[in-house]
Design a protein around this motif. Structure first.
Motif, PDB file in Angstrom:
ATOM      1  N   GLU A 274       0.828  -1.227   0.000  1.00  0.00           N
ATOM      2  CA  GLU A 274       0.000   0.000   0.000  1.00  0.00           C
ATOM      3  C   GLU A 274       0.855   1.266   0.000  1.00  0.00           C
ATOM      4  OE1 GLU A 274      -4.386  -1.024   1.640  1.00  0.00           O
ATOM      5  OE2 GLU A 274      -2.968  -0.431   3.176  1.00  0.00           O
ATOM      6  N   THR A 275       1.930   1.247   0.772  1.00  0.00           N
ATOM      7  CA  THR A 275       2.779   2.444   0.821  1.00  0.00           C
ATOM      8  C   THR A 275       3.370   2.702  -0.568  1.00  0.00           C
ATOM      9  OG1 THR A 275       3.283   1.916   3.117  1.00  0.00           O
ATOM     10  CG2 THR A 275       4.703   3.524   2.068  1.00  0.00           C
ATOM     11  N   HIS A 276       3.665   1.637  -1.294  1.00  0.00           N
ATOM     12  CA  HIS A 276       4.213   1.801  -2.642  1.00  0.00           C
ATOM     13  C   HIS A 276       3.105   2.132  -3.656  1.00  0.00           C
ATOM     14  CE1 HIS A 276       6.338   1.089  -6.363  1.00  0.00           C
ATOM     15  NE2 HIS A 276       5.441   0.157  -6.685  1.00  0.00           N
ATOM     16  N   GLU A 277       2.108   1.260  -3.715  1.00  0.00           N
ATOM     17  CA  GLU A 277       1.119   1.404  -4.795  1.00  0.00           C
ATOM     18  C   GLU A 277       0.208   2.609  -4.605  1.00  0.00           C
ATOM     19  OE1 GLU A 277      -0.963  -2.290  -5.228  1.00  0.00           O
ATOM     20  OE2 GLU A 277       0.814  -3.309  -6.015  1.00  0.00           O
ATOM     21  N   TYR A 283       9.959   1.371  -4.484  1.00  0.00           N
ATOM     22  CA  TYR A 283      10.289   0.089  -3.866  1.00  0.00           C
ATOM     23  C   TYR A 283      11.612   0.173  -3.129  1.00  0.00           C
ATOM     24  CZ  TYR A 283       6.573  -2.965  -5.537  1.00  0.00           C
ATOM     25  OH  TYR A 283       5.368  -3.586  -5.717  1.00  0.00           O
ATOM     26  N   LYS A 284      12.517   0.992  -3.701  1.00  0.00           N
ATOM     27  CA  LYS A 284      13.837   1.082  -3.068  1.00  0.00           C
ATOM     28  C   LYS A 284      13.680   1.496  -1.595  1.00  0.00           C
ATOM     29  CE  LYS A 284      17.716   4.117  -3.081  1.00  0.00           C
ATOM     30  NZ  LYS A 284      17.936   5.468  -3.415  1.00  0.00           N
ATOM     31  N   THR A 289      13.166   0.474   4.258  1.00  0.00           N
ATOM     32  CA  THR A 289      12.741   0.999   5.565  1.00  0.00           C
ATOM     33  C   THR A 289      11.692   0.131   6.267  1.00  0.00           C
ATOM     34  OG1 THR A 289      11.010   2.375   4.591  1.00  0.00           O
ATOM     35  CG2 THR A 289      13.141   3.409   4.903  1.00  0.00           C
ATOM     36  N   LEU A 290      10.743  -0.418   5.518  1.00  0.00           N
ATOM     37  CA  LEU A 290       9.625  -1.064   6.205  1.00  0.00           C
ATOM     38  C   LEU A 290       9.988  -2.373   6.939  1.00  0.00           C
ATOM     39  CD1 LEU A 290       6.667  -0.176   3.795  1.00  0.00           C
ATOM     40  CD2 LEU A 290       7.340   0.927   5.933  1.00  0.00           C
ATOM     41  N   ILE A 393      11.048   9.770   4.403  1.00  0.00           N
ATOM     42  CA  ILE A 393      12.375   9.503   3.835  1.00  0.00           C
ATOM     43  C   ILE A 393      12.333   9.580   2.307  1.00  0.00           C
ATOM     44  CG2 ILE A 393      14.135   7.689   3.579  1.00  0.00           C
ATOM     45  CD1 ILE A 393      13.258   7.151   6.666  1.00  0.00           C
ATOM     46  N   ALA A 394      11.240   9.071   1.718  1.00  0.00           N
ATOM     47  CA  ALA A 394      11.122   9.163   0.255  1.00  0.00           C
ATOM     48  C   ALA A 394      11.123  10.625  -0.186  1.00  0.00           C
ATOM     49  CB  ALA A 394       9.837   8.472  -0.202  1.00  0.00           C
TER      50      ALA A 394
END
Ligand code: ASP
Length: 403
Positions: A274-277, A283-284, A289-290, A393-394
């Protein structure tokens, strides 16, 4: 036959224990051994679990210079949010004082309270172990955590051949100790039954105990909500320049999963997705981090650990001044790092903390019945903090996100 979920089993054990404690006082001795064995099992697993969980979490972090920069940022975020969380927790426990006036004199005390005797500088010096085997044998868990973090970092820096061997070894050990922990946790209803029977049988004012526990529970939930709904969104907005509540909406299924499973590890795959999509973190960043956050960043857990110690100290009439609370803050930061990402893992940690502070672990019986409910809240907050960290961070790495 359909299996009854663990939290229901715990509730049933709790109710039965109260009935037996009240009506069959003379037979308590036949049940209390279950509580003793449960506590011994928790103590048995804590050091192997801390060691393998941290080493495997940190060693899997990667080590090139790109990762070092990301690693430093990530660790700085984890440390900041954990400290902020504990401060909120301590403020509320000081304000509400849920433990004051609770009579626990019936629970036997074997040792004196050590926290008043310790200085902050001594504590900090003692975090560095002189002999790691001595520290492990004597439950010096802060030193074990310190050693594990350093070992994990350096495993990432040795020759690939050895790095792979050692990482595999610690990943495998972690799997093993995690399996054992899960089995011990499954025995919790019996342990809780054995411990509660004893407490209830020896309690003079049962009603007062229930009221105090209720007020402790509300204090912890209030601190967790302040952290999750005010502190973390503010950090995401101010440092990350992102929209925290849009992000919250994006990861809601993850948070519901964390809440219902009470396991950060169980919610990790969904959090990464979810954090990505939905929020657009690369993804990096999520892959780095997760997983690390799920093992070491536990804001809700740190609030809980600090609050439990304060609660018991208040009930016991131990004076917790500023110095003692700073010591507690340091202990809670380290303990939350050492807590595994599975249901009720804080309990494993708390057995050892109470011992180090000279508070008998029998006092844990008081919080056992409400642990599971609080676990749901703290786990959702642990996971939410990891996800906010990924966004912050992203953004700091220049990524364009949807939030
Ligand atoms: N259940 C928590 C988690 O998995 C750990 C704890 O017991 O506080 O995040």
């Amino acid at each position: 036959m359909k299996k009854i979920a663990l939290h229901w089993q715990i509730l049933i054990a709790f109710i039965l224990a109260i009935l037996v404690g009240i009506f069959l006082k003379d037979y308590v001795i036949y049940f209390s051994w279950m509580g003793d064995i449960f506590l011994r099992l928790l103590k048995m697993i804590v050091i192997p679990l801390i060691l393998s969980s941290i080493i495997s979490g940190v060693a899997n972090m990667g080590s090139d210079s790109n990762f070092s920069r990301l690693g430093l940022k990530t660790l700085a975020y984890y440390l900041t949010t954990t400290v902020l969380a504990i401060i909120v927790g301590l403020l509320l426990v000081n304000l509400i004082k849920p433990g004051v006036g609770m009579d626990i004199s019936s629970i036997p005390v074997h040792e004196s309270i050590n926290i008043n005797k310790q200085s902050i500088s001594d504590l900090l010096i003692q975090i560095v172990p002189q002999n790691i085997f001595y520290s492990m044998a004597n439950n010096e868990f802060l030193s074990v955590i310190f050693f594990a973090i350093i070992a994990g970092i350096f495993i990432g820096r040795i020759d690939t051949k050895y790095k792979v061997t050692l990482t595999d070894f610690f990943n495998a050990s972690f799997e093993l100790f995690m399996k054992m922990t899960m089995l011990i946790i499954k025995l919790a209803p019996f342990g809780i039954f054995g411990l509660i029977v004893k407490v209830v049988a020896e309690q003079n004012d049962f009603g007062n105990m229930v009221i105090k526990l209720g007020s402790f529970m509300l204090t912890v939930i209030a601190a967790i909500l302040i952290h999750a709904l005010i502190t973390l969104p503010l950090l995401t907005k101010i440092i990350g320049k992102a929209k925290p509540f849009k992000h919250l909406n994006n990861v809601k299924t993850t948070l519901i999963t964390a809440f219902s499973t009470a396991s950060s590890a169980a919610a990790l795959p969904l959090n990464m997705k979810e954090t990505h999509e939905k929020s657009g973190v690369s993804y990096k960043i999520t892959n780095f981090t997760l997983p690390l956050g799920a093992t070491v960043n536990m804001d809700g857990t740190s609030i809980y650990i600090a609050a439990v110690v304060m609660f018991i100290a208040q009930a016991k009439g131990v004076d917790m001044g500023l110095k003692e609370q700073i010591i507690l803050l340091i202990i809670a930061v380290f303990s939350s790092i050492g807590t595994a990402a599975v249901p009720m893992a804080s309990l494993v940690m708390i057995t050892i903390i109470l011992e180090v502070l000279g508070l008998p672990i029998e006092y844990m019986a008081l919080i056992l019945p409400i642990d599971r409910i609080l676990d749901m809240f703290r786990t959702a907050t642990n996971v939410w903090s990891d996800s906010c960290g990924a966004v912050i961070i992203a953004k700091s790495e220049g990524e364009i996100l949807n939030v």
